[in-house]
Design a protein around this motif. Structure first.
Motif, short mmCIF file in Angstrom:
data_model
loop_
_atom_site.label_atom_id
_atom_site.label_comp_id
_atom_site.label_asym_id
_atom_site.label_seq_id
_atom_site.Cartn_x
_atom_site.Cartn_y
_atom_site.Cartn_z
N LEU A 112 0.81 -1.20 0.00
CA LEU A 112 0.00 0.00 0.00
C LEU A 112 0.86 1.27 0.00
N LEU A 113 1.94 1.25 0.77
CA LEU A 113 2.84 2.41 0.79
C LEU A 113 3.54 2.57 -0.54
N LYS A 114 3.88 1.48 -1.16
CA LYS A 114 4.56 1.52 -2.47
C LYS A 114 3.64 2.09 -3.54
N ASP A 115 2.34 1.77 -3.47
CA ASP A 115 1.36 2.24 -4.45
C ASP A 115 1.05 3.73 -4.32
N GLU A 116 1.34 4.31 -3.15
CA GLU A 116 1.04 5.73 -2.94
C GLU A 116 1.99 6.65 -3.60
#
Length: 134
Positions: free
Chosen positions: A130-134
């Motif tokens: 999720l952090l990578k997708d942000e």
């Protein structure tokens, strides 16, 4: 059993296989298997055996087998995980409906630790995605 044998035989072992060339054209009409290589599926390493050099046909067949084996192992891994989900559901049903207090005492701590470990890994991996997708 088919009368036509393959030209190569792969004896599966941990992380790979022993590769044999099949020979049925000898004068005794016996099946002879000559080991020609050892293959490591993880790193793709192919070690010829008996001081021989592999022919381009040997190498092509080995490379084809390694590619197919990797696909099979990946599919099995996902299937094993899905079976684990089913097994966890069956375990929950067993614990709720049939397990005795003694049986729960026997397996409870091990199950709780394993599930906690799994949950921690899954939550961490999902948060990283999720952090990578942000």
């Amino acid at each position: 059993m088919s009368s036509a044998l393959p030209e190569y035989y792969f004896r599966v072992r941990d992380n790979g296989a022993l590769v044999f060339r099949i020979d049925t054209g000898n004068r005794h009409r016996r099946i002879e298997m000559e080991q020609i290589a050892v293959v490591n599926v993880r790193n793709g390493e192919v070690k010829p055996q008996g001081g021989r050099a592999l022919t381009p046909a040997d190498r092509a067949e080995i490379d084809r087998w390694v590619a197919e084996r990797r696909l099979l192992l990946e599919a099995r891994e996902v299937d094993d995980i899905l079976r684990t989900v089913d097994h966890l559901n069956q375990t929950a049903q067993w614990a709720q409906s049939r397990a005795s207090a003694e049986e729960l005492d026997l397996v409870g701590d091990a199950l709780l630790l394993a599930m906690h470990d799994l949950r921690t890994v899954l939550v961490r991996k999902k948060a990283d995605r999720l952090l990578k997708d942000e």
